[in-house]
Design a protein around this motif. Structure first.
Motif, PDB file in Angstrom:
ATOM      1  N   VAL A  62       1.053  -1.353   0.203  1.00 35.81           N
ATOM      2  CA  VAL A  62      -0.716   0.156   0.005  1.00 35.81           C
ATOM      3  C   VAL A  62       1.106   0.912   0.117  1.00 35.81           C
ATOM      4  N   GLY A  63       0.977   2.497  -0.861  1.00 38.17           N
ATOM      5  CA  GLY A  63       1.097   3.453  -0.883  1.00 38.17           C
ATOM      6  C   GLY A  63       0.526   4.938  -0.674  1.00 38.17           C
ATOM      7  N   ALA A  64       0.776   6.103  -0.458  1.00 39.23           N
ATOM      8  CA  ALA A  64       0.000   6.663  -0.733  1.00 39.23           C
ATOM      9  C   ALA A  64       0.124   7.747  -1.761  1.00 39.23           C
ATOM     10  N   HIS A  65      -0.745   8.309  -2.081  1.00 38.25           N
ATOM     11  CA  HIS A  65      -0.957   9.244  -3.443  1.00 38.25           C
ATOM     12  C   HIS A  65      -1.048  10.323  -3.390  1.00 38.25           C
ATOM     13  N   PRO A  66      -1.061  11.133  -2.873  1.00 39.84           N
ATOM     14  CA  PRO A  66      -0.525  12.498  -2.317  1.00 39.84           C
ATOM     15  C   PRO A  66      -1.044  13.340  -3.737  1.00 39.84           C
ATOM     16  N   GLY A  67      -2.063  14.018  -3.737  1.00 39.41           N
ATOM     17  CA  GLY A  67      -1.923  15.319  -5.153  1.00 39.41           C
ATOM     18  C   GLY A  67      -1.918  16.451  -4.680  1.00 39.41           C
ATOM     19  N   TYR A  68      -2.846  17.228  -5.523  1.00 36.32           N
ATOM     20  CA  TYR A  68      -3.270  18.961  -5.741  1.00 36.32           C
ATOM     21  C   TYR A  68      -4.634  19.484  -5.008  1.00 36.32           C
ATOM     22  N   ALA A  69      -4.473  20.177  -4.132  1.00 33.87           N
ATOM     23  CA  ALA A  69      -6.198  20.186  -3.474  1.00 33.87           C
ATOM     24  C   ALA A  69      -7.037  20.581  -4.751  1.00 33.87           C
ATOM     25  N   ASP A  70      -7.049  19.827  -5.346  1.00 33.37           N
ATOM     26  CA  ASP A  70      -8.008  19.817  -6.789  1.00 33.37           C
ATOM     27  C   ASP A  70      -9.355  18.931  -6.822  1.00 33.37           C
ATOM     28  N   LEU A  71      -9.697  18.445  -6.287  1.00 35.44           N
ATOM     29  CA  LEU A  71     -11.249  17.616  -6.727  1.00 35.44           C
ATOM     30  C   LEU A  71     -11.947  18.248  -7.868  1.00 35.44           C
ATOM     31  N   ARG A  72     -12.054  19.189  -8.373  1.00 36.49           N
ATOM     32  CA  ARG A  72     -13.072  19.321  -9.537  1.00 36.49           C
ATOM     33  C   ARG A  72     -12.007  19.212 -10.531  1.00 36.49           C
ATOM     34  N   GLY A  73     -10.985  19.464 -10.605  1.00 36.25           N
ATOM     35  CA  GLY A  73     -10.049  19.262 -11.635  1.00 36.25           C
ATOM     36  C   GLY A  73      -9.417  17.598 -11.605  1.00 36.25           C
ATOM     37  N   PHE A  74      -9.466  17.058 -10.464  1.00 35.34           N
ATOM     38  CA  PHE A  74      -8.796  15.286 -10.396  1.00 35.34           C
ATOM     39  C   PHE A  74      -7.538  15.735 -10.595  1.00 35.34           C
ATOM     40  N   GLY A  75      -7.125  17.089  -9.694  1.00 35.59           N
ATOM     41  CA  GLY A  75      -5.478  17.068  -9.503  1.00 35.59           C
ATOM     42  C   GLY A  75      -4.790  16.563 -10.301  1.00 35.59           C
ATOM     43  N   PHE A  77      -4.933  19.442 -12.865  1.00 38.49           N
ATOM     44  CA  PHE A  77      -3.859  21.369 -13.026  1.00 38.49           C
ATOM     45  C   PHE A  77      -3.222  22.036 -12.411  1.00 38.49           C
ATOM     46  N   PRO A  78      -2.486  22.231 -13.393  1.00 40.22           N
ATOM     47  CA  PRO A  78      -1.086  22.999 -12.878  1.00 40.22           C
ATOM     48  C   PRO A  78      -1.314  23.865 -11.466  1.00 40.22           C
ATOM     49  N   MET A  79      -0.813  23.976 -10.062  1.00 44.12           N
ATOM     50  CA  MET A  79      -0.094  24.958 -10.322  1.00 44.12           C
ATOM     51  C   MET A  79       1.039  25.370  -9.319  1.00 44.12           C
ATOM     52  N   ALA A  80       0.915  26.822  -8.732  1.00 40.40           N
ATOM     53  CA  ALA A  80       1.744  27.274  -8.103  1.00 40.40           C
ATOM     54  C   ALA A  80       1.654  27.396  -6.460  1.00 40.40           C
ATOM     55  N   LEU A  81       1.747  26.784  -6.018  1.00 41.66           N
ATOM     56  CA  LEU A  81       2.327  26.609  -4.834  1.00 41.66           C
ATOM     57  C   LEU A  81       4.146  26.898  -3.997  1.00 41.66           C
ATOM     58  N   PRO A  82       3.801  28.058  -3.007  1.00 40.18           N
ATOM     59  CA  PRO A  82       4.917  27.930  -2.219  1.00 40.18           C
ATOM     60  C   PRO A  82       5.497  26.647  -1.362  1.00 40.18           C
ATOM     61  N   PRO A  83       6.628  26.011  -2.132  1.00 38.41           N
ATOM     62  CA  PRO A  83       6.651  24.650  -1.635  1.00 38.41           C
ATOM     63  C   PRO A  83       6.857  24.599   0.151  1.00 38.41           C
ATOM     64  N   GLU A  84       6.905  24.770   1.041  1.00 42.28           N
ATOM     65  CA  GLU A  84       6.510  24.981   1.518  1.00 42.28           C
ATOM     66  C   GLU A  84       5.112  24.612   2.123  1.00 42.28           C
ATOM     67  N   VAL A  85       3.912  25.152   1.365  1.00 37.74           N
ATOM     68  CA  VAL A  85       2.847  24.336   1.527  1.00 37.74           C
ATOM     69  C   VAL A  85       2.263  22.654   0.422  1.00 37.74           C
ATOM     70  N   VAL A  86       3.464  22.447  -0.175  1.00 38.47           N
ATOM     71  CA  VAL A  86       3.797  21.445  -1.009  1.00 38.47           C
ATOM     72  C   VAL A  86       4.117  19.985   0.114  1.00 38.47           C
ATOM     73  N   GLU A  87       4.844  20.749   0.895  1.00 39.00           N
ATOM     74  CA  GLU A  87       5.294  19.848   1.341  1.00 39.00           C
ATOM     75  C   GLU A  87       4.339  19.325   2.776  1.00 39.00           C
ATOM     76  N   ALA A  88       3.846  20.090   3.138  1.00 42.64           N
ATOM     77  CA  ALA A  88       3.268  20.399   4.323  1.00 42.64           C
ATOM     78  C   ALA A  88       1.567  19.426   3.707  1.00 42.64           C
ATOM     79  N   ASP A  89       0.819  20.068   2.645  1.00 42.93           N
ATOM     80  CA  ASP A  89      -0.013  19.053   2.212  1.00 42.93           C
ATOM     81  C   ASP A  89       0.989  17.569   1.775  1.00 42.93           C
ATOM     82  N   VAL A  90       1.960  17.110   0.879  1.00 43.01           N
ATOM     83  CA  VAL A  90       2.427  15.930   1.277  1.00 43.01           C
ATOM     84  C   VAL A  90       2.188  15.344   2.480  1.00 43.01           C
ATOM     85  N   LEU A  91       3.089  15.727   3.102  1.00 44.08           N
ATOM     86  CA  LEU A  91       3.316  14.865   4.768  1.00 44.08           C
ATOM     87  C   LEU A  91       1.353  14.935   5.354  1.00 44.08           C
ATOM     88  N   TYR A  92       1.081  16.302   4.752  1.00 45.92           N
ATOM     89  CA  TYR A  92      -0.699  15.468   5.718  1.00 45.92           C
ATOM     90  C   TYR A  92      -1.550  14.217   5.355  1.00 45.92           C
TER      91      TYR A  92
END
Length: 256
Positions: A62-75, A77-92
């Motif tokens: 079993v592996g985790a498959h983290p993505g952007y917070a983008d339910l409407r676009g199914f993850g 759509f490219p996003m421009a997020l600060p690295p620290e936001v991406v890091e925290a989102d992936v950890l979460y």
């Protein structure tokens, strides 16, 4: 020399609420690993719980498959997020999925970004490091899965003390630079199971694939991923397993 071997996975648990995508359970007998959506691009807590439970019962890694917070676009759509936001989102997301795995007597084996996050991180060193840091902050025992041939992802994994595993896609077409053909293109998918199986064998046994322009392309993969939302997902999985067996390639989880 040991027998050739490769992991065979699928991205699963990609429903949400009353909406479902594909039939994961039909694919499970052909796989050795699964990448489970963690709630941002798809998968709510109930879907995550049921998917991990079914995968654990089937004996799959079993592996985790983290993505952007983008339910409407199914993850996708490219996003421009600060690295620290991406890091925290992936950890979460990794931590959330790990909780369900633990509840079902399983442990996470790997983490693999999804969609636009995956493709952007494959080419962007800053983003790749953010993804790797998020995974490593949870556990350096996890394998970081990314696009085969991605120097940014491989280097980010090394910097964070993670093992990197390159991934190939039997059911997707490749550009000449090793990136995946954009899904907006009509020919982004390999449509026929026989062609999907042939591409799987070429990657697993020969470390190569034909790019969309016909030129040979090196693809050094430790894991192959089939898409559950492909219109012929089940036929693809069946054809790939049969073709790999015929080619003398053992299908086994990462690290086995």
């Amino acid at each position: 020399m040991g027998r050739l071997g490769i992991d065979l996975s699928a991205d699963v648990g990609e429903g949400f609420g009353a909406w479902s995508m594909g039939d994961d359970a039909l694919l499970f007998p052909f796989l050795t690993s699964v990448n489970v959506a963690c709630g941002f691009h798809a998968g709510d807590p109930g879907v995550m719980d049921r998917t991990v439970a079914a995968a654990a019962r089937a004996g799959l890694a079993v592996g985790a498959h983290p993505g952007y917070a983008d339910l409407r676009g199914f993850g996708r759509f490219p996003m421009a997020l600060p690295p620290e936001v991406v890091e925290a989102d992936v950890l979460y997301q990794v931590a959330a999925l790990a909780g369900f795995a633990r509840a079902h007597g399983a442990a996470l084996s790997h983490a693999k970004p999804h969609g636009a996050l995956y493709n952007q991180a494959a080419a962007d060193a800053t983003l790749a490091r953010a993804v790797a840091r998020g995974v490593a902050r949870f556990s350096r025992e996890l394998v970081l899965v990314g696009l085969a041939g991605s120097a940014p992802m491989a280097e980010a994994a090394r910097e964070e003390g993670l093992r990197f595993a390159g991934e190939g896609f039997p059911d997707r077409r490749y550009e000449g630079d090793g990136t995946l053909r954009a899904r907006a293109r009509a020919d982004a998918l390999v449509l026929e199971p026989e062609a999907v199986a042939a591409q799987a064998v070429a990657m697993a046994r020969d470390g190569r694939v034909a790019a969309a322009d016909g030129r040979p392309l090196a693809v050094r993969a430790e894991t192959l991923c089939l898409h559950g939302d492909h219109p012929k997902a089940l036929a693809n999985a069946r054809a790939v397993r049969a073709a790999l067996a015929e080619a003398g390639v053992e299908v086994r989880p990462l690290g086995a």
